[in-house]
Structure formats: C-alpha cells, structure tokens
Design an enzyme around this catalytic site. Structure first.
Site, PDB file in Angstrom:
ATOM      1  N   ALA A   1      55.954  67.310 -14.030  1.00  0.00           N
ATOM      2  CA  ALA A   1      56.079  66.175 -14.941  1.00  0.00           C
ATOM      3  C   ALA A   1      55.579  64.935 -14.211  1.00  0.00           C
ATOM      4  O   ALA A   1      55.578  64.892 -12.975  1.00  0.00           O
ATOM      5  CB  ALA A   1      57.528  66.015 -15.347  1.00  0.00           C
TER       6      ALA A   1
ATOM      7  N   GLY B   1      57.466  70.987 -13.581  1.00  0.00           N
ATOM      8  CA  GLY B   1      57.124  71.263 -14.980  1.00  0.00           C
ATOM      9  C   GLY B   1      55.889  72.145 -15.110  1.00  0.00           C
ATOM     10  O   GLY B   1      55.726  72.865 -16.095  1.00  0.00           O
TER      11      GLY B   1
ATOM     12  N   GLU C   1      57.118  75.546 -14.718  1.00  0.00           N
ATOM     13  CA  GLU C   1      57.902  75.842 -15.930  1.00  0.00           C
ATOM     14  C   GLU C   1      56.989  76.101 -17.126  1.00  0.00           C
ATOM     15  O   GLU C   1      57.267  76.971 -17.959  1.00  0.00           O
ATOM     16  CB  GLU C   1      58.868  74.675 -16.208  1.00  0.00           C
ATOM     17  CG  GLU C   1      59.972  74.629 -15.155  1.00  0.00           C
ATOM     18  CD  GLU C   1      60.800  73.352 -15.187  1.00  0.00           C
ATOM     19  OE1 GLU C   1      60.202  72.251 -15.266  1.00  0.00           O
ATOM     20  OE2 GLU C   1      62.040  73.438 -15.126  1.00  0.00           O
TER      21      GLU C   1
ATOM     22  N   GLU D   1      61.571  69.753  -7.439  1.00  0.00           N
ATOM     23  CA  GLU D   1      62.274  68.581  -7.969  1.00  0.00           C
ATOM     24  C   GLU D   1      63.376  68.082  -7.034  1.00  0.00           C
ATOM     25  O   GLU D   1      63.664  66.896  -6.963  1.00  0.00           O
ATOM     26  CB  GLU D   1      62.899  68.912  -9.341  1.00  0.00           C
ATOM     27  CG  GLU D   1      61.910  69.102 -10.477  1.00  0.00           C
ATOM     28  CD  GLU D   1      61.450  70.538 -10.649  1.00  0.00           C
ATOM     29  OE1 GLU D   1      61.563  71.340  -9.694  1.00  0.00           O
ATOM     30  OE2 GLU D   1      60.968  70.864 -11.749  1.00  0.00           O
TER      31      GLU D   1
HETATM   32  C1  HXC Z   1      52.559  61.933 -11.056  1.00  0.00           C
HETATM   33  C2  HXC Z   1      51.252  62.973  -9.480  1.00  0.00           C
HETATM   34  C3  HXC Z   1      52.081  64.114  -9.511  1.00  0.00           C
HETATM   35  C4  HXC Z   1      53.191  64.097 -10.417  1.00  0.00           C
HETATM   36  C5  HXC Z   1      50.513  64.472  -8.099  1.00  0.00           C
HETATM   37  N1  HXC Z   1      50.289  63.242  -8.604  1.00  0.00           N
HETATM   38  N2  HXC Z   1      51.597  65.026  -8.650  1.00  0.00           N
HETATM   39  N3  HXC Z   1      51.484  61.899 -10.250  1.00  0.00           N
HETATM   40  N4  HXC Z   1      53.390  62.979 -11.158  1.00  0.00           N
HETATM   41  N5  HXC Z   1      54.012  65.138 -10.534  1.00  0.00           N
HETATM   42  C6  HXC Z   1      49.199  62.306  -8.266  1.00  0.00           C
HETATM   43  C7  HXC Z   1      49.424  61.653  -6.917  1.00  0.00           C
HETATM   44  O1  HXC Z   1      50.278  60.535  -7.048  1.00  0.00           O
HETATM   45  C8  HXC Z   1      48.011  61.251  -6.570  1.00  0.00           C
HETATM   46  O2  HXC Z   1      47.622  60.107  -7.276  1.00  0.00           O
HETATM   47  C9  HXC Z   1      47.187  62.397  -7.106  1.00  0.00           C
HETATM   48  O3  HXC Z   1      47.990  63.007  -8.100  1.00  0.00           O
HETATM   49  C10 HXC Z   1      46.836  63.426  -6.047  1.00  0.00           C
HETATM   50  O4  HXC Z   1      48.024  63.831  -5.409  1.00  0.00           O
HETATM   51  P1  HXC Z   1      48.245  63.795  -3.827  1.00  0.00           P
HETATM   52  O5  HXC Z   1      49.702  63.762  -3.575  1.00  0.00           O
HETATM   53  O6  HXC Z   1      47.430  62.715  -3.210  1.00  0.00           O
HETATM   54  O7  HXC Z   1      47.627  65.210  -3.403  1.00  0.00           O
HETATM   55  P2  HXC Z   1      48.075  66.140  -2.187  1.00  0.00           P
HETATM   56  O8  HXC Z   1      48.300  65.360  -0.940  1.00  0.00           O
HETATM   57  O9  HXC Z   1      47.063  67.254  -2.153  1.00  0.00           O
HETATM   58  O10 HXC Z   1      49.485  66.747  -2.608  1.00  0.00           O
HETATM   59  C11 HXC Z   1      49.575  67.569  -3.739  1.00  0.00           C
HETATM   60  C12 HXC Z   1      51.051  67.795  -4.114  1.00  0.00           C
HETATM   61  C13 HXC Z   1      51.745  66.432  -4.284  1.00  0.00           C
HETATM   62  C14 HXC Z   1      51.766  68.614  -3.028  1.00  0.00           C
HETATM   63  C15 HXC Z   1      51.062  68.591  -5.417  1.00  0.00           C
HETATM   64  O11 HXC Z   1      50.947  65.618  -5.138  1.00  0.00           O
HETATM   65  C16 HXC Z   1      53.113  66.507  -4.864  1.00  0.00           C
HETATM   66  O12 HXC Z   1      54.057  66.823  -4.147  1.00  0.00           O
HETATM   67  N6  HXC Z   1      53.244  66.184  -6.142  1.00  0.00           N
HETATM   68  C17 HXC Z   1      54.536  66.142  -6.821  1.00  0.00           C
HETATM   69  C18 HXC Z   1      55.076  67.530  -7.086  1.00  0.00           C
HETATM   70  C19 HXC Z   1      56.429  67.481  -7.738  1.00  0.00           C
HETATM   71  O13 HXC Z   1      57.396  66.960  -7.161  1.00  0.00           O
HETATM   72  N7  HXC Z   1      56.520  68.000  -8.975  1.00  0.00           N
HETATM   73  C20 HXC Z   1      57.754  67.977  -9.724  1.00  0.00           C
HETATM   74  C21 HXC Z   1      57.834  66.755 -10.610  1.00  0.00           C
HETATM   75  S1  HXC Z   1      59.349  66.632 -11.460  1.00  0.00           S
HETATM   76  P3  HXC Z   1      47.415  58.658  -6.558  1.00  0.00           P
HETATM   77  O14 HXC Z   1      46.864  57.790  -7.657  1.00  0.00           O
HETATM   78  O15 HXC Z   1      48.781  58.272  -6.121  1.00  0.00           O
HETATM   79  O16 HXC Z   1      46.480  58.921  -5.448  1.00  0.00           O
HETATM   80  C22 HXC Z   1      59.212  67.747 -12.705  1.00  0.00           C
HETATM   81  C23 HXC Z   1      60.398  67.874 -13.623  1.00  0.00           C
HETATM   82  C24 HXC Z   1      60.092  68.634 -14.849  1.00  0.00           C
HETATM   83  O17 HXC Z   1      58.228  68.386 -12.895  1.00  0.00           O
HETATM   84  C25 HXC Z   1      61.172  68.428 -15.847  1.00  0.00           C
HETATM   85  C26 HXC Z   1      60.797  68.712 -17.255  1.00  0.00           C
HETATM   86  C27 HXC Z   1      59.542  68.220 -17.816  1.00  0.00           C
END
Ligand code: HXC
Length: 257
Positions: free
Chosen positions: A65, A108, A111, A131
């Site tokens: 998400a 997400g 999921e 998360e």
């Molecule tokens: C918003 C995101 C994002 C996310 C990545 N980006 N994941 N933006 N929400 N979930 C954005 C980053 O901010 C960045 O933009 C760009 O995408 C590239 O990501 P990087 O982090 O620079 O890439 P990398 O170093 O290769 O790392 C990849 C990654 C990391 C390991 C996937 O991005 C990451 O940990 N992302 C979050 C994963 C996460 O926690 N997902 C769960 C979310 S909560 P900018 O502009 O900043 O450079 C969830 C709850 C669901 O999903 C509930 C119901 C819907």
C-alpha cells in the site's frame, strides 16, 4: 486509467491487467486500487474474457500500500476511506485470476497476489509482509491467507519479522504454482491462462467458487456447496458439449453457455 493498463484480449479469451506506477514500485494507492477494482469488474462481465492475469513489471509486482498516502491518516480516516470494500470487490471476481509476479510482492502487494487464484513467479520474486517494520500489520488478508498457505509457524515469522520469502521457498511451501526465469514469467502465466481458457468458462467459475469455499466452510458445508455447483454444471450447454466431444473422440468447443 492512470495507474493500470488493461488489455482485454491480450490473447484469445485472456485479459492482462498491468499495475503501472513503476517509479513507486507499483505502490497501491487508493486510485490504483479503485482502477483495478473497476477493470476487474468490467472484465468479469466481458463474455470474451475467460481468464485474467494481473501483473506488475520485472522489478515489482507491488511494494505494498502507498505508505506516503497512509502516513498521516487517523484510524477514523482509515475507517471512513473504507479501502477494504475495494478489496472485497476484487475478491468477488468470478473468473480465474492469475498473478504473474516478478520482483517485490510486499505488504498489500503480497496480499493482492494471494487474493488471486494462482501465482506464477519469476526467479526474482520476493514475497513479504513487512508492515511490522513500519509500525503496523497486514490489513488486506496477509495474516489469514499467508497462514493458510504456509502454516502458522512460517507465516508468524514472516509477519512478525517482516522477512521476505524467495520465489524458490514460496514454491516449495505451496504459495506459488511455479517459478520460472524472469524473462518467462509472463509467458508462463499466459500459458496457464490459455490452458484454462480452453475449458468451459461456466465450469471454471463454479469450480473456482467451490475451491474458494473450502477456506470458509466446514468439510460438510464445503462438500454440500461443491455438489450444488456440480449439479449446476449440468444446466450448461458446455456440459453437453464436453461429454459429447469425449464420446465422439473430438476436441470440445465450449461456448460459456
Ligand atoms: C510508497 C513506495 C513504497 C510504498 C516503494 N516506494 N514502496 N512508496 N509506498 N509501499 C517508493 C519509494 O519511496 C521510492 O520513491 C521508490 O518507490 C523506489 O523505492 P526505493 O525504496 O528507493 O527502492 P529500493 O531501495 O530498491 O527498496 C525497495 C523496497 C522498499 C525494499 C521495496 O521500497 C520498501 O521497503 N518499500 C516499502 C515496503 C513496505 O513496507 N510495504 C508495506 C506497505 S504497508 P522515492 O520517490 O522516495 O524515491 C501495506 C499495508 C497493506 O502494504 C494494508 C492493506 C492495503
């Protein structure tokens, strides 16, 4: 559609939906999810579509998400946004859904892949529910579907540590159907979709519904449900065609009626 691309006839009877926010690793913001819900509903109603593939790109299926969109929200904002009605709608898709996953399928994203009926993964696919690392927990089915797929111990570890599962481990543990080299994952999904698209779409819908029922019902109820759907197949022209073709030693041609 701004954040997804839809090809209703990517192959005969097979539709392709591609998540398309590549710079944000296909982070699932509310607009993307709304577009996905609307596209799937439309494809579910399209008689020329029998199977739907959902994919991202090589680097990311979806990294979860959209954290930036959620960061400032209160519990009441989340309640009022009611994003899960979108997810509930997606779950109601009657036609078989195949997730073609490469790269990150996190939060997400994982999921969403698990909401689909089958997963074809590239060797680079990584599944995770990270998360916990951002102070929350899965909210779109991760604690339930991952546990049903992997069992309690493995799911618990993933949910509590945020550790990723590699494609190979995901296959070994039954989360994904198969793993193929990255250049082949979409083709492999098309192959599977093409195979299913040759079957009776009526039977496919009823069978999907019955398999999914096993997650909701006791064995007794599930068997009862299966039986009703089995009987219902006999109301279709496809049943007559399928059995006649067998007896006449020819290939069946299913109309979906
Ligand atoms: C918003 C995101 C994002 C996310 C990545 N980006 N994941 N933006 N929400 N979930 C954005 C980053 O901010 C960045 O933009 C760009 O995408 C590239 O990501 P990087 O982090 O620079 O890439 P990398 O170093 O290769 O790392 C990849 C990654 C990391 C390991 C996937 O991005 C990451 O940990 N992302 C979050 C994963 C996460 O926690 N997902 C769960 C979310 S909560 P900018 O502009 O900043 O450079 C969830 C709850 C669901 O999903 C509930 C119901 C819907």
């Amino acid at each position: 559609m701004e954040f997804i691309k839809v090809e209703a006839q990517a192959r005969p009877y097979v539709a392709l939906v591609q998540l398309n926010r590549p710079k944000e690793l296909n982070a699932l913001n509310l607009q993307l999810m709304g577009e996905l819900r609307d596209a799937l509903k439309q494809l579910d109603e399209d008689e020329q579509v029998r199977v739907i593939i959902v994919t991202g790109n090589e680097r990311a299926f979806a990294a979860g998400a959209d954290i930036k969109q959620m960061a400032g929200k209160t519990a009441i904002d989340m309640l009022n946004i009611d994003q899960f009605s979108t997810w509930d709608q997606i779950k109601k898709t009657k036609k078989p859904l195949i997730a073609a996953v490469s790269g990150f399928a996190l939060g997400g994203g994982c999921e969403l892949a698990m909401t689909c009926d089958m997963i074809i993964a590239s060797e680079t696919a990584m599944f995770g529910q990270p998360e916990i690392k951002i102070g929350v927990m899965p909210g779109a089915g991760g604690t339930q579907r991952l546990t049903k797929a992997l069992g309690k111990a493995k799911a618990m570890e993933m949910v509590l540590t945020g550790k990723f599962l590699t494609a190979t481990d995901a296959e070994r543990q039954g989360l994904v159907n198969r793993v193929v080299p990255v250049e082949l994952y979409l083709e492999e999904a098309f192959k599977l979709a093409g195979e299913i698209a040759q079957m009776s779409p009526v039977a496919a819908k009823l069978a999907k519904e019955a398999v999914n029922r096993s997650f909701e019902a006791s064995l007794e109820e599930g068997l009862y449900f299966e039986r009703k759907n089995f009987y219902l197949c006999f109301a279709s022209e496809d049943q007559k065609e399928g059995m006649a073709a067998f007896i006449e030693k020819r290939k069946p041609s299913f109309s979906g009626r």
